[in-house]
Design a protein around this motif. Structure first.
Motif, PDB file in Angstrom:
ATOM      1  N   GLN A 119      -8.848  -4.248  -5.654  1.00  0.00           N
ATOM      2  CA  GLN A 119      -7.890  -3.230  -6.135  1.00  0.00           C
ATOM      3  C   GLN A 119      -7.281  -3.766  -7.229  1.00  0.00           C
ATOM      4  N   SER A 152      -5.235   2.378  -2.272  1.00  0.00           N
ATOM      5  CA  SER A 152      -6.024   2.765  -0.981  1.00  0.00           C
ATOM      6  C   SER A 152      -5.677   4.138  -0.386  1.00  0.00           C
ATOM      7  N   GLY A 154      -1.898  -1.581  -4.834  1.00  0.00           N
ATOM      8  CA  GLY A 154      -2.102  -1.349  -3.485  1.00  0.00           C
ATOM      9  C   GLY A 154      -2.106   0.009  -3.425  1.00  0.00           C
ATOM     10  N   GLN A 197     -13.213  -0.962  -1.905  1.00  0.00           N
ATOM     11  CA  GLN A 197     -12.041  -1.297  -1.531  1.00  0.00           C
ATOM     12  C   GLN A 197     -11.580  -2.627  -1.567  1.00  0.00           C
ATOM     13  N   ASP A 214       0.703  -1.244  -0.042  1.00  0.00           N
ATOM     14  CA  ASP A 214       0.092  -0.103   0.047  1.00  0.00           C
ATOM     15  C   ASP A 214       0.878   1.103   0.094  1.00  0.00           C
ATOM     16  N   THR A 242      -5.782   7.966   0.118  1.00  0.00           N
ATOM     17  CA  THR A 242      -6.907   8.992   0.218  1.00  0.00           C
ATOM     18  C   THR A 242      -6.161  10.428   0.226  1.00  0.00           C
ATOM     19  N   ARG A 244      -9.574  -8.390  -0.962  1.00  0.00           N
ATOM     20  CA  ARG A 244      -9.525  -8.698   0.284  1.00  0.00           C
ATOM     21  C   ARG A 244     -11.099  -9.062   0.648  1.00  0.00           C
ATOM     22  N   GLY A 252      -9.730   1.339  -6.603  1.00  0.00           N
ATOM     23  CA  GLY A 252     -10.449   0.420  -5.908  1.00  0.00           C
ATOM     24  C   GLY A 252     -11.994   0.121  -6.332  1.00  0.00           C
TER      25      GLY A 252
END
Length: 324
Positions: A154, A73, A70, A151, A59, A75, A183, A147
């Protein structure tokens, strides 16, 4: 510069810098791909510390060097600088930037690598004065990630320009990375990436597949990695988390990893490696990470990793990042 020096430089970059090929059971495709430096984990101390078991948990800016998915994620805008002191004078400096545009994340990476202290020799083995920089490598990448399903899924991709300079010879190429993370439930993640897609003789095409189990206090990750010019490798990592709300200052992560390299002799130079009982292994790595969400109003982190490589020396990497 004479042909002997050029051959030595080529052998060092293909052999030493890949640092994964086994002498006793080398792959039949060993040496069939150029740009071996693309296999070095520059730009990602966390991946290095976790034994390269990173593809499913990648990430932030580091993800751009390992699995571009990754980056989805992110923001906020993020900027990271990393410095890798590898082996035998080989060093890498990387810069990574993430820019959210709606639900899409754009990433830019720069990776410059060179070598100093090279032992120049003539045709009869006589010592030659060092002239210029014998090895200079550069990779610039442009990534996009997004994503989906809150999310849960991704995906991401990277286009990269690759420049490899060995003595007076220079090679330029274009390659691509694509990756995905899934996930399934909060504590279980899967990830995969195809890296260095392009001319197979000009870059080491590779496949990474991994999974992770994570909780509030620890993460266990595993990864399978196969480059076309090497046998399959496996890595496993453990990350112990001390949450930020418990320390009231920052989150603290302790990391340790294991990767199926071949041991490369005994490290007799770094006494602290021997004190830790790691002088004869090249398979263990470790490190830490510190992250604060409120450092003068910004998010900031520092990550560090170290890997003993036996008689070849010790690899260390540090990264500083800021969110704004």
């Amino acid at each position: 510069m004479n042909i002997r020096v050029k051959v030595l430089i080529a052998c060092l970059t293909v052999g030493l810098l890949s640092a994964g090929a086994q002498a006793e059971s080398i792959s039949s495709n060993a040496g069939t791909s150029a740009s071996a430096f693309l296999k070095i984990d520059a730009g990602s101390p966390r991946a290095q510390a976790l034994g390269n078991a990173y593809v499913s948990i990648a990430d932030g800016p580091e993800a751009l060097f390992w699995n571009p998915a990754g980056a989805a994620s992110a923001t906020t805008r993020e900027l990271q600088f990393a410095y890798l002191d590898y082996l035998q004078g080989y060093k890498a400096r990387t810069l990574a930037y993430l820019q959210p545009i709606g639900k899409t994340i754009i990433g830019v990476t720069l990776n410059y690598m060179d070598m100093d202290g090279f032992d120049f020799r003539g045709e009869r083995g006589e010592l030659q004065p060092e002239v210029g920089v014998p090895v200079q490598n550069f990779v610039g990448g442009l990534s996009i990630a997004r994503g989906f399903f809150n999310q849960k899924l991704q995906i991401g991709g990277t286009a990269k320009y690759i420049s490899e300079k060995l003595d007076t010879d220079r090679y330029d190429n274009v390659g691509f990375d694509v990756g995905a993370k899934l996930r399934l439930i909060n504590w279980l993640g899967l990830g995969g990436a195809l890296v260095n897609i392009g001319d197979k003789e000009e870059m080491p095409r590779g496949l990474r597949l991994g999974a992770d189990l994570n909780t509030r206090y620890f993460t266990v990750s595993g990864e399978y990695m196969k480059y076309r010019d090497d046998k399959a490798r496996y890595g496993v990592g453990l990350e112990v988390h001390i949450p930020e709300d418990l320390l009231q200052v920052a989150r603290f992560d302790l990391r340790v990893g294991y990767y199926t390299r071949t041991n490369t002799g005994t490290n007799e130079k770094d006494s602290w490696v021997g004190d830790l009982g790691l002088a004869e292994t090249s398979k263990v790595s470790f490190g830490f990470g510190i992250y604060s969400s409120e450092l003068f109003g910004y998010g900031a982190s520092i990550d560090y990793a170290v890997t003993p490589f036996g008689a070849l020396g010790t690899s260390q990497q540090i990264a500083l990042a800021i969110q704004f």
